[in-house]
Write a protein that holds these residues in place. Structure first.
Motif, PDB file in Angstrom:
ATOM      1  N   ASP A   1       0.801  -1.221   0.000  1.00  0.00           N
ATOM      2  CA  ASP A   1       0.000   0.000   0.000  1.00  0.00           C
ATOM      3  C   ASP A   1       0.834   1.272   0.000  1.00  0.00           C
ATOM      4  O   ASP A   1       0.430   2.287  -0.572  1.00  0.00           O
ATOM      5  CB  ASP A   1      -0.912   0.014   1.238  1.00  0.00           C
ATOM      6  CG  ASP A   1      -1.819  -1.196   1.301  1.00  0.00           C
ATOM      7  OD1 ASP A   1      -2.838  -1.204   0.594  1.00  0.00           O
ATOM      8  OD2 ASP A   1      -1.483  -2.142   2.046  1.00  0.00           O
ATOM      9  N   VAL A   2       2.001   1.223   0.672  1.00  0.00           N
ATOM     10  CA  VAL A   2       2.801   2.434   0.874  1.00  0.00           C
ATOM     11  C   VAL A   2       4.272   2.128   0.666  1.00  0.00           C
ATOM     12  O   VAL A   2       4.773   1.087   1.120  1.00  0.00           O
ATOM     13  CB  VAL A   2       2.604   2.992   2.313  1.00  0.00           C
ATOM     14  CG1 VAL A   2       3.399   4.285   2.509  1.00  0.00           C
ATOM     15  CG2 VAL A   2       1.120   3.236   2.603  1.00  0.00           C
ATOM     16  N   LEU A   3       4.974   3.034  -0.025  1.00  0.00           N
ATOM     17  CA  LEU A   3       6.425   2.953  -0.151  1.00  0.00           C
ATOM     18  C   LEU A   3       7.045   4.079   0.662  1.00  0.00           C
ATOM     19  O   LEU A   3       6.622   5.239   0.563  1.00  0.00           O
ATOM     20  CB  LEU A   3       6.853   3.085  -1.614  1.00  0.00           C
ATOM     21  CG  LEU A   3       6.343   2.032  -2.588  1.00  0.00           C
ATOM     22  CD1 LEU A   3       6.927   2.279  -3.982  1.00  0.00           C
ATOM     23  CD2 LEU A   3       6.664   0.631  -2.104  1.00  0.00           C
ATOM     24  N   ARG A   4       8.065   3.742   1.466  1.00  0.00           N
ATOM     25  CA  ARG A   4       8.708   4.741   2.328  1.00  0.00           C
ATOM     26  C   ARG A   4      10.034   5.194   1.730  1.00  0.00           C
ATOM     27  O   ARG A   4      10.870   4.380   1.334  1.00  0.00           O
ATOM     28  CB  ARG A   4       8.944   4.170   3.727  1.00  0.00           C
ATOM     29  CG  ARG A   4       9.686   5.142   4.653  1.00  0.00           C
ATOM     30  CD  ARG A   4       9.889   4.600   6.059  1.00  0.00           C
ATOM     31  NE  ARG A   4       8.634   4.437   6.771  1.00  0.00           N
ATOM     32  CZ  ARG A   4       8.531   4.447   8.100  1.00  0.00           C
ATOM     33  NH1 ARG A   4       9.609   4.642   8.859  1.00  0.00           N
ATOM     34  NH2 ARG A   4       7.368   4.266   8.682  1.00  0.00           N
ATOM     35  N   ILE A   5      10.211   6.504   1.700  1.00  0.00           N
ATOM     36  CA  ILE A   5      11.458   7.136   1.282  1.00  0.00           C
ATOM     37  C   ILE A   5      12.089   7.768   2.513  1.00  0.00           C
ATOM     38  O   ILE A   5      11.444   8.532   3.230  1.00  0.00           O
ATOM     39  CB  ILE A   5      11.193   8.205   0.211  1.00  0.00           C
ATOM     40  CG1 ILE A   5      10.634   7.544  -1.064  1.00  0.00           C
ATOM     41  CG2 ILE A   5      12.449   8.997  -0.105  1.00  0.00           C
ATOM     42  CD1 ILE A   5      10.104   8.531  -2.083  1.00  0.00           C
ATOM     43  N   SER A   6      13.349   7.447   2.763  1.00  0.00           N
ATOM     44  CA  SER A   6      14.051   8.007   3.914  1.00  0.00           C
ATOM     45  C   SER A   6      14.723   9.308   3.501  1.00  0.00           C
ATOM     46  O   SER A   6      15.441   9.355   2.495  1.00  0.00           O
ATOM     47  CB  SER A   6      15.088   7.010   4.441  1.00  0.00           C
ATOM     48  OG  SER A   6      15.634   7.447   5.665  1.00  0.00           O
ATOM     49  N   PRO A   7      14.516  10.397   4.248  1.00  0.00           N
ATOM     50  CA  PRO A   7      15.066  11.700   3.854  1.00  0.00           C
ATOM     51  C   PRO A   7      16.594  11.724   3.810  1.00  0.00           C
ATOM     52  O   PRO A   7      17.269  11.082   4.623  1.00  0.00           O
ATOM     53  CB  PRO A   7      14.549  12.646   4.944  1.00  0.00           C
ATOM     54  CG  PRO A   7      13.344  11.980   5.494  1.00  0.00           C
ATOM     55  CD  PRO A   7      13.654  10.510   5.434  1.00  0.00           C
ATOM     56  N   GLN A   8      17.128  12.471   2.865  1.00  0.00           N
ATOM     57  CA  GLN A   8      18.550  12.780   2.808  1.00  0.00           C
ATOM     58  C   GLN A   8      18.683  14.286   2.664  1.00  0.00           C
ATOM     59  O   GLN A   8      17.710  14.987   2.359  1.00  0.00           O
ATOM     60  CB  GLN A   8      19.221  12.042   1.650  1.00  0.00           C
ATOM     61  CG  GLN A   8      18.630  12.358   0.285  1.00  0.00           C
ATOM     62  CD  GLN A   8      19.156  11.459  -0.828  1.00  0.00           C
ATOM     63  OE1 GLN A   8      19.333  10.256  -0.647  1.00  0.00           O
ATOM     64  NE2 GLN A   8      19.424  12.042  -1.996  1.00  0.00           N
ATOM     65  N   SER A   9      19.882  14.825   2.907  1.00  0.00           N
ATOM     66  CA  SER A   9      20.035  16.275   3.011  1.00  0.00           C
ATOM     67  C   SER A   9      19.809  17.006   1.700  1.00  0.00           C
ATOM     68  O   SER A   9      19.422  18.173   1.696  1.00  0.00           O
ATOM     69  CB  SER A   9      21.421  16.618   3.568  1.00  0.00           C
ATOM     70  OG  SER A   9      22.443  16.209   2.676  1.00  0.00           O
ATOM     71  N   GLN A  10      20.043  16.340   0.576  1.00  0.00           N
ATOM     72  CA  GLN A  10      19.871  16.969  -0.733  1.00  0.00           C
ATOM     73  C   GLN A  10      19.083  16.036  -1.653  1.00  0.00           C
ATOM     74  O   GLN A  10      19.282  14.823  -1.645  1.00  0.00           O
ATOM     75  CB  GLN A  10      21.238  17.270  -1.374  1.00  0.00           C
ATOM     76  CG  GLN A  10      22.145  18.165  -0.551  1.00  0.00           C
ATOM     77  CD  GLN A  10      21.622  19.575  -0.419  1.00  0.00           C
ATOM     78  OE1 GLN A  10      21.002  20.106  -1.338  1.00  0.00           O
ATOM     79  NE2 GLN A  10      21.865  20.197   0.724  1.00  0.00           N
ATOM     80  N   GLY A  11      18.197  16.618  -2.445  1.00  0.00           N
ATOM     81  CA  GLY A  11      17.539  15.859  -3.508  1.00  0.00           C
ATOM     82  C   GLY A  11      16.350  15.023  -3.112  1.00  0.00           C
ATOM     83  O   GLY A  11      15.825  14.279  -3.948  1.00  0.00           O
TER      84      GLY A  11
END
Length: 300
Positions: free
Chosen positions: A236-246
């Motif tokens: 149902d959901v895909l998780r993206i982990s934050p990074q400092s750029q982009g």
């Protein structure tokens, strides 16, 4: 299929964090997880600040989830966890069983750190109020397929699909240790490494990343070319982990593939300049985590 932005695992300044979430409010991400999950000594943002960010994102049409700390070490940590659980406004991601207990049957997200590897455990969590679970980072597609076949009715599944993988958490601060500093007097040196402190092998190969009390993979886990498989599995959901750029561009790459505006291969080529290190996807294919499916893994 929805896109989620996981909690920030690194230590960023207050201004940087506020600017980051202001930018994320205009992206196509659907769900945003907020809060300090790694180290209680990080103090750039207070509880009231996280609620202000949550309100801003909610007004922008995002579903907001408040995440609890992963490793609780003191009475203060427990009090903070209880404050998150009892916020009364936003859904909670429970990252340890203490937080699950404190939910008292209220709806919550079962975080990846609960390490759910079998259907009976998922059933127990569903009975305690879990409405969505995030699979463990090490889980393969085959193992997830078995879990999906038996998951409780109405339970949503979320997969960590992009980012450096947090592999372990400790009472010791590895970043402070690198400076010969004790954790109690760490001088908050991890704020100097917005994407963690990279370690290499003696041969110069990327190995791990130090992030305070957490150790991460050096390579970036990336399942963007597996989205068709993820859809077939009913994720149902895909998780993206934050990074400092982009991060915003990463979100749009995933959205373009989900909406069939681009292929996984096209998006992966675009993402080459956005990733802080080379890509891995070994766990998804039942291989060692640092492997890539395109490579032939030779067991040593």
């Amino acid at each position: 299929m929805k896109l989620a932005l996981g909690p920030i695992h690194y230590y960023w300044s207050r201004v940087t964090t506020l600017q980051f979430y202001e930018a994320m409010s205009t992206t196509s991400v659907d769900i945003v997880y907020l809060g300090e999950t790694v180290c209680s000594r990080r103090h750039e943002l207070r509880a009231a600040d996280w609620i202000d960010i949550a309100d801003m994102l909610s007004q922008a049409g995002k579903e907001v989830v408040l995440s609890t700390q992963i490793l609780l070490e003191s009475g203060k940590d427990i009090a903070t966890m209880k404050a998150v659980v009892n916020n009364g406004r936003y859904l909670v991601e429970a990252n340890d069983m203490g937080a699950v207990h404190c939910m008292k049957g209220e709806p919550f997200v079962a975080g990846p750190w609960l390490n759910v590897y079998n259907e009976p455990t998922l059933q127990v969590l569903a009975g305690q109020g879990a409405k969505r679970w995030v699979i463990p980072l090490e889980m393969s597609a085959d193992a997830l397929a078995r879990m999906q076949a038996e998951r409780a009715h109405g339970m949503q599944t979320e997969v960590f699909a992009y980012g450096r993988m947090p592999l372990a958490f400790s009472a010791r601060c590895f970043t402070a240790r690198n400076r010969n500093l004790p954790r109690e007097n760490c001088q908050y040196v991890c704020i100097e490494h917005p994407d963690g402190l990279a370690l290499s092998t003696r041969e110069g190969e990327p190995f791990l990343v130090l992030n305070g009390v957490s150790v991460q993979s050096a390579r970036v886990y990336n399942l963007i070319d597996s989205i068709d498989t993820l859809k077939r599995l009913g994720v149902d959901v895909l998780r993206i982990s934050p990074q400092s750029q982009g991060t915003g561009e990463i979100v749009e790459c995933f959205r373009s593939v989900i909406d069939a505006d681009a292929t996984g291969a096209q998006a992966l080529e675009r993402m080459g300049r956005l990733m802080p290190e080379s890509r891995c996807d070994g766990y998804w294919y039942g291989m060692p985590g640092l492997a890539r499916q395109a490579e032939t893994w030779i067991e040593q």
